[in-house]
Write an enzyme that holds these catalytic residues in place. Structure first.
Site, short mmCIF file in Angstrom:
data_model
loop_
_atom_site.label_atom_id
_atom_site.label_comp_id
_atom_site.label_asym_id
_atom_site.label_seq_id
_atom_site.Cartn_x
_atom_site.Cartn_y
_atom_site.Cartn_z
N GLY A 122 0.61 -1.26 0.10
CA GLY A 122 0.49 -0.03 0.16
C GLY A 122 0.98 1.07 0.16
CD GLU A 123 -1.28 7.21 -0.73
OE1 GLU A 123 -0.77 8.46 -1.41
OE2 GLU A 123 -1.34 6.70 0.05
N GLY A 124 2.66 4.40 0.90
CA GLY A 124 3.26 5.42 2.56
C GLY A 124 3.70 3.76 3.08
#
Length: 331
Positions: free
Chosen positions: A60-62
């Protein structure tokens, strides 16, 4: 690390020889804002995915080292706040510097296990001075090489308090088996022109990365799949505030929350827009599916947004993929 629950489609695809690709979505929580510990957890998940025969795993993001959940929960917009400066300094310290080898462990795993990796991370970029973070989606191929690092074009809402604006350098696609894969960060998946930039390069496997939440993935994922006549993979993070282990202002109060900060919502839609795996919520999991490129070809029969259904004589998209910098040095 405990082995993740594995979730597979109820009805599996049966591609003919040369048309299949087995992918995994690693819906995991970071060891929040701890780069080394989160790297180890990502590496363990890559191993787990490889042990189950996958050829690509996405995160996932970040995720590395974590999404900035503190901003909206600790008065993140207060100007010249000592508390906010302390959070930012810690976040920056835990950022990923590609050039010093922060992804080397994951790159080695990708090479040794012949598995590609899409990884959402907070990049501390020396080419922009080294004191700003970018939400970057890195693609590591099956030889362990970093083939692209896409910095999110536009941080969303409170993210703008702690992230910089990216550029078009990472708007690239990559051949993987019979597919051509591309990816975008979170809400930039809503940008029609960003999606078109990937479609135009032949994308037929779209990776959308999110911090975590079915409110983001449930409505948009089938739209991207149907628009692109492609497989759309949405991979999210998970975050239980009770796992917070930081000595920073307001961290103890955040830990008392009864609400999950990130609920997951990872899912896979086919090129007809139908669910292969619907959103998986409220827990860590490893989603695994074998994709059939033949399904893409069938759906392109009556619609191909950058091919037979396009009109480049009327509508064209121009993309600047130059890496942006404040300083251009000429010796």
């Amino acid at each position: 690390m405990t082995k993740l629950e594995i979730i597979r489609p109820e009805t599996s695809l049966s591609p003919k020889a040369g048309d299949g690709l087995t992918v995994a979505l690693g819906q995991i929580a970071p060891v929040w804002l701890d780069r080394k510990a989160t790297t180890a957890k990502v590496a363990a998940t890559v191993e787990h995915a490889a042990d189950n025969g996958t050829e690509m795993v996405c995160f996932g993001e970040g995720l590395l080292p974590g999404y900035p959940f503190w901003v909206e929960r600790t008065d993140g917009a207060v100007f010249e706040s000592d508390d906010q400066k302390a959070w930012y300094a810690h976040y920056l310290d835990q950022g990923v510097v590609i050039e010093r080898g922060d992804l080397a462990e994951i790159q080695k795993l990708a090479r040794d296990r012949r598995i590609a990796v899409y990884l959402g991370m907070m990049e501390r970029a020396p080419d922009r001075g080294g004191h700003t973070l970018y939400a970057t989606l890195a693609y590591i191929d099956q030889t362990g090489e970093i083939r692209s690092a896409h910095r999110k074009l536009q941080p969303t809402y409170e993210e703008r308090l702690v992230w910089g604006q990216g550029d078009g350098n990472g708007l690239r696609v990559h051949r993987l088996g019979p597919f051509t894969a591309g990816g975008l960060n979170c809400w930039e998946n809503w940008l029609p022109l960003a999606r078109a930039a990937l479609y135009g390069q032949g994308e037929d496997l779209h990776v959308a990365v999110w911090p975590g939440g079915p409110q983001n993935t449930e409505s948009l994922t089938p739209v991207i799949a149907r628009e692109g006549r492609s497989f759309a993979l949405s991979v999210s993070g998970f975050m239980d505030p009770k796992t917070i282990a930081l000595d920073l202002p307001g961290a103890d109060e955040m830990k008392q929350s009864d609400l999950l900060f990130a609920r997951g919502g990872s899912c896979i839609a086919g090129p007809d827009g139908k669910w292969l795996i619907p959103p998986i919520n409220d827990r860590e999991a490893l989603l695994i599916a074998t994709l059939d490129h033949g399904a893409v070809r069938r759906e392109r029969h009556n619609f191909d947004s950058v091919g037979h259904y396009s009109r480049p004589d009327v509508l064209q998209l121009h993309v600047n993929r130059e890496r942006q910098s404040t300083v251009r040095l000429k010796d």
